[in-house]
Design a protein around this motif. Structure first.
Motif, PDB file in Angstrom:
ATOM      1  N   GLU A   1       2.464   8.434   2.929  1.00 31.22           N
ATOM      2  CA  GLU A   1       1.838   9.588   3.578  1.00 31.22           C
ATOM      3  C   GLU A   1       1.775   9.436   5.097  1.00 31.22           C
ATOM      4  OE1 GLU A   1      -1.874   9.991   1.567  1.00 31.22           O
ATOM      5  OE2 GLU A   1      -0.963  10.782  -0.279  1.00 31.22           O
ATOM      6  N   SER A   2       1.530   8.224   5.576  1.00 34.04           N
ATOM      7  CA  SER A   2       1.426   8.032   7.026  1.00 34.04           C
ATOM      8  C   SER A   2       2.781   8.086   7.712  1.00 34.04           C
ATOM      9  CB  SER A   2       0.739   6.698   7.336  1.00 34.04           C
ATOM     10  OG  SER A   2       1.495   5.611   6.831  1.00 34.04           O
ATOM     11  N   ASN A   3       3.849   7.815   6.976  1.00 31.73           N
ATOM     12  CA  ASN A   3       5.188   7.844   7.567  1.00 31.73           C
ATOM     13  C   ASN A   3       5.972   9.099   7.194  1.00 31.73           C
ATOM     14  OD1 ASN A   3       5.865   5.000   8.917  1.00 31.73           O
ATOM     15  ND2 ASN A   3       4.595   4.625   7.115  1.00 31.73           N
ATOM     16  N   ASN A   4       5.287  10.035   6.549  1.00 26.36           N
ATOM     17  CA  ASN A   4       5.886  11.335   6.220  1.00 26.36           C
ATOM     18  C   ASN A   4       7.224  11.202   5.484  1.00 26.36           C
ATOM     19  OD1 ASN A   4       3.789  12.857   7.502  1.00 26.36           O
ATOM     20  ND2 ASN A   4       4.731  12.394   9.487  1.00 26.36           N
ATOM     21  N   ASN A  51       0.856  -1.190   0.000  1.00 27.24           N
ATOM     22  CA  ASN A  51       0.000   0.000   0.000  1.00 27.24           C
ATOM     23  C   ASN A  51       0.891   1.239   0.000  1.00 27.24           C
ATOM     24  OD1 ASN A  51      -1.994   1.931   0.305  1.00 27.24           O
ATOM     25  ND2 ASN A  51      -3.190   0.687   1.738  1.00 27.24           N
ATOM     26  N   PRO A  52       1.466   1.558  -1.158  1.00 28.66           N
ATOM     27  CA  PRO A  52       2.495   2.606  -1.203  1.00 28.66           C
ATOM     28  C   PRO A  52       2.005   3.983  -0.781  1.00 28.66           C
ATOM     29  CG  PRO A  52       1.844   1.933  -3.420  1.00 28.66           C
ATOM     30  CD  PRO A  52       1.243   0.950  -2.480  1.00 28.66           C
ATOM     31  N   VAL A  53       0.842   4.405  -1.267  1.00 31.80           N
ATOM     32  CA  VAL A  53       0.374   5.758  -0.971  1.00 31.80           C
ATOM     33  C   VAL A  53       0.143   5.934   0.527  1.00 31.80           C
ATOM     34  CG1 VAL A  53      -1.436   7.449  -1.384  1.00 31.80           C
ATOM     35  CG2 VAL A  53      -0.656   5.989  -3.260  1.00 31.80           C
ATOM     36  N   LEU A  92       4.346   2.736  -8.765  1.00 29.34           N
ATOM     37  CA  LEU A  92       3.610   2.184  -7.629  1.00 29.34           C
ATOM     38  C   LEU A  92       2.103   2.362  -7.764  1.00 29.34           C
ATOM     39  CD1 LEU A  92       5.941   3.380  -4.719  1.00 29.34           C
ATOM     40  CD2 LEU A  92       5.849   1.125  -5.782  1.00 29.34           C
ATOM     41  N   GLU A  93       1.661   3.209  -8.694  1.00 28.25           N
ATOM     42  CA  GLU A  93       0.224   3.440  -8.880  1.00 28.25           C
ATOM     43  C   GLU A  93      -0.216   3.117 -10.305  1.00 28.25           C
ATOM     44  OE1 GLU A  93      -1.333   6.961  -6.397  1.00 28.25           O
ATOM     45  OE2 GLU A  93       0.709   7.572  -6.943  1.00 28.25           O
ATOM     46  N   TYR A 131       1.866   8.252 -14.225  1.00 25.49           N
ATOM     47  CA  TYR A 131       1.931   9.331 -13.251  1.00 25.49           C
ATOM     48  C   TYR A 131       1.829   8.726 -11.847  1.00 25.49           C
ATOM     49  CZ  TYR A 131       0.821  12.172 -17.366  1.00 25.49           C
ATOM     50  OH  TYR A 131       0.834  12.750 -18.611  1.00 25.49           O
ATOM     51  N   GLY A 132       2.214   9.520 -10.861  1.00 26.43           N
ATOM     52  CA  GLY A 132       2.115   9.057  -9.485  1.00 26.43           C
ATOM     53  C   GLY A 132       3.472   8.675  -8.911  1.00 26.43           C
TER      54      GLY A 132
END
Length: 423
Positions: free
Chosen positions: A211-214, A205-207, A257-258, A364-365
């Motif tokens: 984001e959760s680990n900054n 779950n890359p995104v 990753l996306e 993209y992403g």
């Protein structure tokens, strides 16, 4: 025989029987005949065919073994056999750490593939635990032994030390129209502290993980035009420096990753109401006349007028430089005929710094960029002829009495974000 002819001719020449022009002509003819005769004297003895095992395997420092090992056999040129029938399913495969003699066994999972874990095993938990703790170490030599029907092949690889990558400032780039563009400098060390377990979570779950680990991820704008997406010499989006003097070959792996993100095909919102109206055009990527789903992050554009040559557009150029877009098979859904590109892509580099241009990106992403230093066995194999351009030149295998290659690598990864251009 040639010597006798030449001596007789020389006697006649000295006696004045030939003019000088004729003498030169005959000399050329004599030497031409001699070359032809001697060139026909070559070793054309036949070599008896001997069936051999073919093995392909790789390991990466800092991680448990994650790649499958492929085992098959060779076949005679005139042997009528399907390729899948060359796979070997009952070989004994094991990896040995030469520094401490610890071993890792591999199990057949079909189609000639072998992996350290077999989900059908009763003691799967203990095997999985042992596999996860069998981490490949830099600077260590590993031996791979493959046995089948009394035949064995052995190869060794010394795992290279960790590759060191760093951002680098590059001089401005001059575009075809004479203008200059600056080249981005990005953070290429934002994953260096992650463990193997954390990397697994990142892949799943890359995104959310980023984001959760900054994680500090730099963005790069993907632009289309003569300066940006026309050839392999287009504007680099950024560059990466590495210790090239320590390695023969560096692999660069770009992994979107996306890539599997799905949404409705994009449309031209003429009245800017954020709603698709029947009168508005949309990008019918699967050519079915219906606005349905697509791989929304695929870098895709049929728009003309973005290049000096009006006949050029992005999809055409990317098909030339990257191979044509792939299309989904017949399944009765939106995926049928939907375009996509291979993911990930693998590149080879041998010079630093390495410019990273548009060719590395198909979506993209978020992108994970991985730099892998490879062992000498990888370099030696590809220094041969593995793609078969010369049928008389075999790749340089490091397997004794066998074919294929067993190589090792050490890697460093980072993440960048590829931004879609604004309309």
């Amino acid at each position: 025989m040639i010597l006798v002819y030449f001596q007789s001719f020389l006697q006649l020449a000295l006696a004045g029987s030939f003019k000088m022009k004729s003498i030169l002509k005959i000399i050329v003819q004599i030497f031409s005949i001699s070359i032809f005769i001697t060139s026909c004297d070559f070793d054309d003895s036949l070599i008896d065919y001997e069936e051999q095992l073919v093995v392909f395997a790789s390991i990466n420092a800092g991680f448990p073994v994650s790649d499958t090992i492929y085992v098959s056999r060779t076949a005679k040129v005139d042997e009528e056999v399907d390729a899948q029938d060359l796979y070997i399913e009952d070989a004994n495969v094991k990896l040995i750490n030469m520094s401490d003699s610890t071993e890792l066994n591999f199990y057949s999972i079909g189609n000639g593939r072998y992996y350290p874990i077999d989900l059908s095993m009763q003691d799967i938990d203990s095997v999985a635990r042992y596999w996860s703790e069998y981490v490949i170490s830099s600077g260590t030599t590993y031996r791979l032994v493959v046995s089948h029907d009394g035949d064995s092949v052995i190869a060794e690889t010394s795992v290279p030390e960790k590759i060191e990558i760093a951002p680098i400032d590059m001089p401005d780039y001059r575009c075809p129209d004479g203008s200059t563009e600056s080249i981005n400098t990005v953070n290429v060390n934002n994953l260096e502290s992650l463990t193997f377990e954390q990397m697994l979570i990142l892949y799943q779950n890359p995104v959310e993980y980023i984001e959760s680990n900054n994680i500090n991820v730099d963005s790069i704008n993907f632009r289309i035009g003569d300066c940006y997406t026309k050839s392999f010499a287009s504007l680099p989006m950024f560059a990466v420096d590495f210790n090239e003097e320590d390695y023969n070959t560096i692999q660069i792996i770009s992994y979107a990753l996306e890539a599997n993100s799905i949404d409705l095909e994009p449309f031209e919102d003429i009245n800017q109401n954020d709603i698709f109206d029947v009168s508005e055009d949309f990008s019918d990527r699967n050519n079915n006349g219906i606005r349905d789903s697509c791989y929304i992050n695929l870098i895709y554009s049929d728009e003309r007028g973005l290049f000096d040559n009006d006949s050029l557009y992005y999809n055409r150029l990317s098909d030339i430089w990257k191979n044509p877009l792939k299309r989904g098979g017949t399944d009765g859904t939106w995926r049928q005929n939907s375009p996509y590109r291979n993911n990930p892509w693998l590149w080879n580099a041998d010079r630093a710094p390495s410019p990273i241009m548009w060719l590395y990106f198909d979506y993209y992403g978020y992108y994970m960029m991985t730099y892998k230093s490879t062992s000498d066995s990888y370099f030696n194999y590809f220094r041969g002829d593995p793609v078969g351009q010369n049928i008389y030149l075999l790749p340089n295998s490091n397997f004794e009495e066998g074919l294929g290659v067993f190589y090792s690598s050490s890697s460093s990864s980072f993440i960048v974000y590829v931004v879609e251009p604004e309309d």
